[in-house]
Design a protein around this motif. Structure first.
Motif, short mmCIF file in Angstrom:
data_model
loop_
_atom_site.label_atom_id
_atom_site.label_comp_id
_atom_site.label_asym_id
_atom_site.label_seq_id
_atom_site.Cartn_x
_atom_site.Cartn_y
_atom_site.Cartn_z
N CYS A 149 0.82 -1.22 0.00
CA CYS A 149 0.00 0.00 0.00
C CYS A 149 0.85 1.27 0.00
CB CYS A 149 -0.91 0.01 1.24
SG CYS A 149 -2.00 -1.42 1.38
N ILE A 150 2.18 1.10 -0.04
CA ILE A 150 3.09 2.24 0.10
C ILE A 150 3.98 2.36 -1.12
CG2 ILE A 150 4.97 3.20 1.49
CD1 ILE A 150 3.88 1.62 3.87
N SER A 151 4.14 3.56 -1.64
CA SER A 151 5.05 3.79 -2.75
C SER A 151 6.49 3.87 -2.22
CB SER A 151 4.70 5.11 -3.46
OG SER A 151 3.40 5.05 -3.99
N GLY A 152 7.38 3.15 -2.85
CA GLY A 152 8.79 3.20 -2.47
C GLY A 152 9.09 2.60 -1.12
N ALA A 153 8.31 1.60 -0.72
CA ALA A 153 8.52 0.98 0.59
C ALA A 153 9.87 0.26 0.63
CB ALA A 153 7.40 -0.01 0.88
N ARG A 154 10.49 0.29 1.79
CA ARG A 154 11.72 -0.48 1.98
C ARG A 154 11.36 -1.97 2.02
NH1 ARG A 154 14.73 1.61 6.49
NH2 ARG A 154 13.25 3.27 7.01
#
Length: 317
Positions: free
Chosen positions: A108-113
């Protein structure tokens, strides 16, 4: 402290619930970039209610909230990618594993680690295959923190981050939060652990019944309360034998279980006069203890002041 650019701003924030209860009543403070700011208060003081306004989870009844220059409620789409939130309870599906939960959240997150990186940060790397329902309460809190860190947030909201952790887990979390702050992350946290605020916070605010009743660095808040000198007198010596109260420059005094307690806002002066008197008369001061007020003492005294009650003499007047 010059906080420079304000990343989080609360100005006259109010939050009124259905039925008329006002949990937040005109709260104002600002948090600078790379600063760690703590909200303290007893249960029901309004900490979580204020935090939710700044997270954009609720609209203020009055006043304004700003995060990174935006309204976190009406401009949530602009703010959300840059913030991480650790709520009091995550409410994750119990049948998913730790790794599956992190992977779901990362989707659900852009650019998640990578999820394993976030889990390693909080010490859950070796628990990745365990189902959420099998985690201890402290491990669930660490999972909450891992998910808040997945997006490499610029601003991090932590609501009671170490509740349920053992002593080592709490210190590990402190170390991680300090590293995040030192790397430039702005952190707003609520906590019931006063030592946590004393150790971590650059500045803090104490809330009581929805209002800010004290604000400053931990040293400034605790330093506003009297210091304390405690000692025992030998048999035959009494409180009246000491130098006069004006000479000692004390704000108050008492005797507890044959031990004298002096309260002063001039600790060095009072201690010098007392020790000179004892030396000249050859009086041993049993278990002499002199210290400035702790944050806990200041917190209890401020809360008592705000509530209109009293604590032992010298702590609150």
């Amino acid at each position: 402290m010059d906080i420079g650019e304000s990343v989080i701003e609360a100005s006259g924030l109010c939050r009124r619930y259905r039925g008329g209860f006002e949990a937040v009543r005109g709260v104002s403070f600002a948090v600078g970039r790379g600063e760690l700011f703590a909200l303290l208060g007893t249960n029901g003081a309004g900490k979580t209610s204020a935090m939710e306004l700044l997270e954009g989870l609720a609209r203020p009844s009055a006043g304004t909230a700003r995060v990174l220059g935006c309204d976190p409620y009406t401009e949530r789409a602009r703010v959300r990618p840059s913030i991480g939130m650790m709520l009091q309870e995550g409410g994750f599906p119990a049948d998913l594993t730790v790794s599956e939960t992190a992977r779901m959240w990362a989707g659900c997150i852009s650019g998640a680690r990578p999820e394993h990186e976030a889990l390693d940060l909080v010490g859950l790397g070796d628990r990745s295959g365990v189902r959420v329902r099998q985690l201890s309460g402290g491990e669930r809190r660490r999972l909450d923190l891992a998910l808040a860190l997945l997006g490499r947030p610029e601003v991090l909201f932590l609501d009671e981050p170490t509740t349920g952790l053992d002593a080592q887990g709490r210190r590990d979390t402190w170390s991680l939060v300090r590293e995040l702050r030192d790397s430039g992350t702005t952190v707003l946290l609520t906590t019931h652990y006063l030592q946590e605020a004393e150790v971590l916070a650059d500045r803090l605010a104490i809330l009581h019944q929805g209002r800010v009743v004290a604000c400053g660095t931990p040293a400034e808040v605790s330093g506003a309360r009297p210091a304390r000198i405690v000692f025992g007198l030998p048999q035959g010596w009494h409180l009246g034998d000491l130098p006069s109260l004006p000479e000692l420059a004390v704000l108050g005094h008492e005797v507890r279980d044959r031990r004298v307690v002096l309260h002063t806002d001039r600790l060095q002066h009072t201690l010098t006069v007392l020790l000179r008197w004892a030396e000249q008369r050859g009086v041993p001061l049993d278990r002499l203890d002199a210290r400035t007020a702790s944050l806990e003492e200041a917190f209890l005294a401020i809360a008592a002041d705000a509530a209109g009650t009293t604590t032992p003499e010298g702590a609150v007047r």
